[in-house]
Design an enzyme around this catalytic site. Structure first.
Site, PDB file in Angstrom:
ATOM      1  N   SER A  88     -14.229 -69.752-104.747  1.00 32.22           N
ATOM      2  CA  SER A  88     -13.593 -69.228-103.540  1.00 32.22           C
ATOM      3  C   SER A  88     -12.149 -69.701-103.467  1.00 32.22           C
ATOM      4  O   SER A  88     -11.781 -70.724-104.059  1.00 32.22           O
ATOM      5  CB  SER A  88     -14.353 -69.715-102.296  1.00 32.22           C
ATOM      6  OG  SER A  88     -13.638 -69.439-101.114  1.00 32.22           O
ATOM      7  N   TYR A 112     -18.361 -76.778 -97.433  1.00 30.28           N
ATOM      8  CA  TYR A 112     -18.398 -75.577 -98.273  1.00 30.28           C
ATOM      9  C   TYR A 112     -17.244 -75.579 -99.260  1.00 30.28           C
ATOM     10  O   TYR A 112     -17.412 -75.313-100.456  1.00 30.28           O
ATOM     11  CB  TYR A 112     -18.341 -74.343 -97.375  1.00 30.28           C
ATOM     12  CG  TYR A 112     -18.208 -73.022 -98.080  1.00 30.28           C
ATOM     13  CD1 TYR A 112     -19.314 -72.372 -98.611  1.00 30.28           C
ATOM     14  CD2 TYR A 112     -16.962 -72.394 -98.191  1.00 30.28           C
ATOM     15  CE1 TYR A 112     -19.196 -71.149 -99.244  1.00 30.28           C
ATOM     16  CE2 TYR A 112     -16.828 -71.173 -98.818  1.00 30.28           C
ATOM     17  CZ  TYR A 112     -17.948 -70.544 -99.348  1.00 30.28           C
ATOM     18  OH  TYR A 112     -17.807 -69.323 -99.974  1.00 30.28           O
TER      19      TYR A 112
END
Length: 294
Positions: free
Chosen positions: A189, A202
């Site tokens: 990401s 995360y």
């Protein structure tokens, strides 16, 4: 519109502001406004993955569904995971894969558990005889605007086990059944490089995925296995209304002024899985809508 048509990417898909919306985790596609585009009407295959056997985690919706559709239309059979509560979503993904003339195998699986990962790999070998492509895509996040004090040990453990343990186990187990020419593709990401404070746990897993990808790629290169990753920016998936407190301006911060649709991520996975990427390994394909990354 088909993928082959040239368009302005800035207004190719819906732009915020979106209606404010909330869902319980893991989230579902149907209630989302605007509805996500997985390439159902647009993705055109060209035989890049003919007769490949793919294993994909988190294939019921979002990026996973878009990748399943694209792989099938490129000629691959697809075994994909979903959580038990996502069985309805999984049936739709399976229908789209089968509509493309390929075999779909939907497997309820919690990749936080090593034994479930082992059974998943065994099922793939039973169904296909081998694993040509492994896509580690399933992930968990939960926004915590109040900071690190609000991240419970339970949440931290779930994020780590879903995003890292599952990827580690499945990669390790699948390599035993992956021939030369095989490909592992991980989903990292933009958060790996530009962490949002409210997604601290995360984001740190996404940084670890980059490191894992680059390290494993060097380890298995001499075996003819390539390992790469895709780093999406903001993508409009069910995970957003299920884990974010404010969806109305989601993706507005990207230079294109909108989030990506899942369909816009799928071609990167196809390319990395295909023989066209034969000299590409240990690389990260950044698909961020213009956000500069190192």
């Amino acid at each position: 519109m088909k993928d082959s048509e040239q368009r302005n990417p800035v207004d190719q898909h819906p732009r915020p502001d979106f209606p404010q919306q909330e869902q319980q985790h893991p989230g579902w596609t149907g209630p989302m406004d605007p509805p996500p585009d997985h390439g159902e009407e647009s993705y055109e295959g060209s035989g890049q993955l003919t007769d490949r056997k793919a294993v994909l985690t988190g294939g019921d919706s979002g990026i996973g569904r878009a990748v399943a559709i694209a792989f099938a239309r490129e000629g691959a059979d697809v075994l994909f995971t979903h959580l038990p509560e996502e069985a309805g979503e999984a049936r739709e993904t399976a229908r789209l894969v089968e509509e493309a003339g390929r075999k779909a195998v939907a497997v309820p699986c919690d990749i936080r558990e090593e034994e479930q990962c082992r059974r998943l790999v065994e099922r793939a070998v039973e169904e296909f005889g081998r694993i040509d492509i492994l896509v580690n895509n399933a992930a968990y996040q939960m926004s915590q605007p109040d900071g690190i004090s609000a991240i419970t040990t339970e949440q931290f453990d779930r994020v780590m086990r879903t995003n890292l343990y599952g990827m580690f186990w499945l990669s390790k187990m699948s390599l035993e059944h992956m021939p030369a020419g095989g490909s592992i593709i991980n989903t990292t990401s933009v958060q790996a490089y530009q962490p949002s404070p409210h997604l601290l746990d995360y984001a740190m897993t996404k940084g670890a995925i980059v490191t894992f990808t680059q390290g494993l790629a060097q380890m298995v290169a001499e075996d003819g296995i390539r390992v790469n990753a895709v780093a999406p920016g903001p993508v409009w998936t069910p995970l957003i209304p299920a884990t974010m407190p404010d969806t109305s301006e989601f993706g507005k911060q990207s230079p294109m002024g909108r989030p990506a649709q899942p369909a816009e991520m799928a071609p990167a996975y196809v390319f990395l899985a295909s023989q066209r990427a034969s000299f590409i390994t240990a690389d990260i394909v950044n698909a961020t809508g213009g956000t500069p990354l190192p």
